[in-house]
Design an enzyme around this catalytic site. Structure first.
Site, PDB file in Angstrom:
ATOM      1  N   ARG A 161      84.922  46.566  63.072  1.00 50.43           N
ATOM      2  CA  ARG A 161      83.657  46.285  62.274  1.00 50.43           C
ATOM      3  C   ARG A 161      83.480  47.204  60.934  1.00 50.43           C
ATOM      4  O   ARG A 161      83.198  48.453  61.298  1.00 50.43           O
ATOM      5  CB  ARG A 161      82.551  46.712  63.341  1.00 50.43           C
ATOM      6  N   ASP A 442      72.412  53.484  69.624  1.00 53.62           N
ATOM      7  CA  ASP A 442      72.942  53.582  68.358  1.00 53.62           C
ATOM      8  C   ASP A 442      72.083  53.295  67.173  1.00 53.62           C
ATOM      9  O   ASP A 442      70.732  53.116  67.421  1.00 53.62           O
ATOM     10  CB  ASP A 442      74.215  52.512  68.205  1.00 53.62           C
TER      11      ASP A 442
END
Length: 540
Positions: A161, A442
Site C-alpha cells: 500500500r 493507526d
C-alpha cells in the site's frame, strides 16, 4: 546524480544508496513529470467538491457514468497468481521483523503498509523498501537478541500500500517540487521488484488508498500503463485493490472498478477511514453528528449500506470484495478479557463471510487462528463471487443515513482525547501503529477521534449527562489525560507530547477540521530529516 532530482535527507545512507539508484530516480522523475499536473488538478477538484457539500449539495451517484453502472457485460481481470484465495489478509508496517512475521503468519496475503500504519520518516520509508526487496528474494532472515527470524517455505503473497494522492514526499524533489508520496512508494517498489516478482510466479500487487473520485482511479491506471511499458513487462501484469474508505468513493465504486478493470483485484471496506470521511465530508451538516466511536459499528445504517453495495458491486464485476479490520488484539495477561475480545473478532468475521465477503483483514498474526476457521467453515471455494446479492438496493439516502443508535458520553470524549494525544505523539516519534486498551490504533482510528472531537465542539453536542462538549471541557480533559500518555505508549518523548497537546487544542478551535493529520504533522518529520524549509510543507 539524476538531472532535476534533489534528495534532501541522508538519514539512512546505506539503504538510500541501495534504493535511490540512478535508474530508480529516473523512473520516479518520469512519473512525476508525466502525472504531477493531473494529480494537482484532481486534488483541487476535491476542494471544489467539499465546497459544494458545505453549501448543501448532497452527494449522489454521478449521472455522466450511469451507462457504466447499467452495462452488465463488462468484467474485471481474473485473479492474478497468488490472489485467487484471499480469505485472510494481514496488514502492518514494513519493519523487518513485522515483514517476516506477517509473511509467516498463515494469512493468504500480507499488505505491507507505507501508509496509515507507517510513520513516514525517511528512514522508515527507505528501510521498508529494502525489507520488501529482501523478502521477495528470500534474503530477509536475521537474528535479534538471540532469536532467529526466518522466512517460511510458503510465505503469504505480498501486496503493497503506497501513500494516498494527497501526501507529498518532501525529502525528494523533482524540478524543485516535492514528489507525490504515493508515486515515491510505488515507483521504488515497482522499479526494484516487478521483474523479480514475475520471474517468481507472482506480480506487482498494490492496495490503493484514500481515493474520492473515479478520475483518481484513472490516474493510477495511467501510471500502471506507463510503468509497465517503461520497464518492459506486459500490460495488465499489475493488480490493484482499491480501499473504499472515503464517502465520495462509495458513490463511485463501479466506475473505479471500470477505470482499473484490466488491473483490478477488487475493493476493500476501509471501515475506519470511511467513518472518518463520513464525518469530514459532512462537516457542515449538524444532522451528521455521531455518538461515541464504539457505537459506530458495521451494523449501523450507513455502514451496512456501504458494505452491501460493495459486495454486490464487486461480485457483479467478478472481483474480490474484501472485508475490513477488527481492531481487537490478543490480551496476554487476562484470559477472560481475551476471550471476550476474540469473541468480538469471531462475530465480526462471521458477519463478513455470511454477507458475502471474499476475505478479511487482521492486524496481528495470532488473529489468523480466529479469522481463518470462520472463513474456512463458510467459504468452501477460493472466493464468493457467486454470491451476487442481486436483492440489494442501496440508494444515496442509505449511504447518507445518519440514524446511529448510541450515546455521547464523557467516557467517549475522554477516550478520544487520550487516543488522539497518544497517537499523534507516537506518530511524530516514528511509530504509527500502537496498541491502546487492547485495540490496534493507526492513523485511520486516530483520525476518527480527532474529527469527532472537532464535530462535538463545533455543534456543542450534548453528552448523556446533558452537558455540552465545549472547548473548555476538551481543554480540561487534555490537561488531565496528557501526563498519562507516556505510560500508555512506550517511548513517547515529552517534546512530541507537547506538540500533540497543541495540535489537538488547535484542531477543536478550527472552523473546519483539517483534511489529514498526516499532512498536518509531516513538517515535523521533514524538519527532523533535515529538509530545507521551503520543502517542509506541501507545494500543492
Amino acid at each position: 546524480m539524476v538531472q532535476g532530482v534533489q534528495i534532501h535527507s541522508s538519514v539512512a545512507p546505506k539503504a538510500q544508496a541501495e534504493i535511490l539508484t540512478d535508474g530508480a530516480l529516473q523512473f520516479l522523475a518520469a512519473l512525476h513529470r508525466t502525472f504531477q499536473s493531473t494529480r494537482k488538478t484532481l486534488l483541487d477538484a476535491r476542494d471544489d467538491a467539499q465546497r459544494r457539500f458545505d453549501s448543501g449539495v448532497p452527494l449522489d451517484f454521478a449521472p455522466e457514468t450511469a451507462h457504466i453502472r447499467a452495462e452488465p457485460a463488462w468484467h474485471c481481470a481474473p485473479p492474478a497468481p497468488g490472489l485467487e484465495d484471499r480469505r485472510v489478509e494481514i496488514t502492518g508496517p514494513t519493519d523487518r521483523k513485522m515483514v517476516i512475521n506477517a509473511l509467516n503468519s498463515g494469512a493468504k496475503t500480507f499488505m505491507a503498509d507505507f501508509e496509515d500504519s507507517s510513520a513516514p520518516t525517511f528512514s522508515n520509508m527507505i528501510n521498508g523498501q529494502v525489507n520488501l526487496r529482501d523478502a521477495i528474494r528470500r534474503q530477509i532472515d536475521f537474528e535479534s537478541n538471540g532469536k532467529a527470524y526466518k522466512l517460511s517455505e510458503k510465505p503469504a503473497t505480498l501486496i503493497v500500500r503506497p501513500r494516498g494522492w494527497h501526501l507529498d514526499e518532501p525529502r525528494v524533489a523533482v524540478d524543485n517540487a516535492p514528489v507525490s508520496g504515493g508515486l515515491f512508494d510505488f515507483a521504488l517498489y515497482f522499479y526494484h521488484n516487478a521483474h523479480e516478482l514475475v520471474k517468481r510466479g507472482s506480480g506487482p500487487y498494490f492496495y490503493l488508498p484514500k481515493m474520492e473520485h473515479y478520475l483518481e482511479a484513472r490516474l493510477w491506471n495511467d501510471v500502471f500503463l506507463f510503468s509497465q511499458s517503461y520497464i518492459g513487462i506486459p500490460h495488465n501484469t499489475i493488480r490493484a485493490t482499491v480501499l473504499i474508505e472515503t464517502l465520495p468513493a462509495a458513490f463511485h465504486m463501479e466506475e473505479i472498478l471500470f477505470e482499473l478493470r484490466n488491473h483490478s483485484a477488487g475493493l476493500n471496506c476501509g471501515r475506519w477511514d470511511y467513518i472518518f470521511s463520513f464525518i469530514k465530508k459532512r462537516r457542515a451538516d449538524r444532522s451528521a453528528v455521531l455518538p461515541d466511536r464504539k457505537d459506530v459499528t458495521m451494523t449501523v445504517g450507513f455502514m451496512d449500506a456501504y458494505v452491501r453495495l460493495l459486495i454486490q458491486t464487486c461480485h457483479k464485476r467478478k472481483v474480490a470484495a474484501m472485508g475490513g479490520m477488527s481492531a481487537q488484539i490478543p490480551i496476554k495477561d487476562d484470559p477472560k478479557a481475551n476471550d471476550v475480545a476474540m469473541a468480538k473478532v469471531r462475530a465480526d468475521k462471521l458477519r463478513e463471510v455470511l454477507a458475502g465477503h471474499d476475505g478479511t483483514w487482521i492486524a496481528h498474526p495470532l488473529i489468523e487462528q480466529i479469522a481463518r476457521p470462520v472463513f474456512d467453515a463458510h467459504m468452501l471455494g477460493p472466493n464468493q463471487y457467486h454470491v451476487r446479492r442481486e436483492e440489494v438496493r442501496v440508494g444515496a439516502a442509505d449511504l447518507l443515513n445518519t440514524a446511529v443508535p448510541g450515546q455521547l458520553t464523557e467516557a467517549g470524549v475522554r477516550e478520544n482525547v487520550s487516543t488522539a494525544l497518544a497517537y499523534v505523539a507516537a506518530w511524530i516519534g516514528g511509530n504509527a501503529c500502537i496498541p491502546l486498551n487492547y485495540l490496534m490504533e493507526d492513523a485511520a482510528t486516530a483520525e476518527i477521534t480527532r474529527v469527532q472531537l472537532w464535530q462535538w465542539v463545533k455543534y456543542a453536542a450534548r453528552m448523556d449527562s446533558g452537558e455540552p462538549v465545549t472547548v473548555e471541557l476538551v481543554d480540561r480533559l487534555i490537561g488531565e489525560l496528557a501526563p498519562g500518555v507516556k505510560k500508555l505508549v512506550a517511548g513517547v518523548k515529552e517534546k512530541d507530547l507537547e506538540v500533540a497537546v497543541e495540535y489537538l487544542k488547535g484542531q477543536i478551535r478550527r472552523e473546519w477540521a483539517s483534511e489529514f493529520l498526516t499532512s498536518d504533522l509531516m513538517p515535523y518529520l521533514a524538519i527532523a530529516d533535515g529538509v530545507p524549509a521551503r520543502f517542509q510543507k506541501s507545494a500543492l
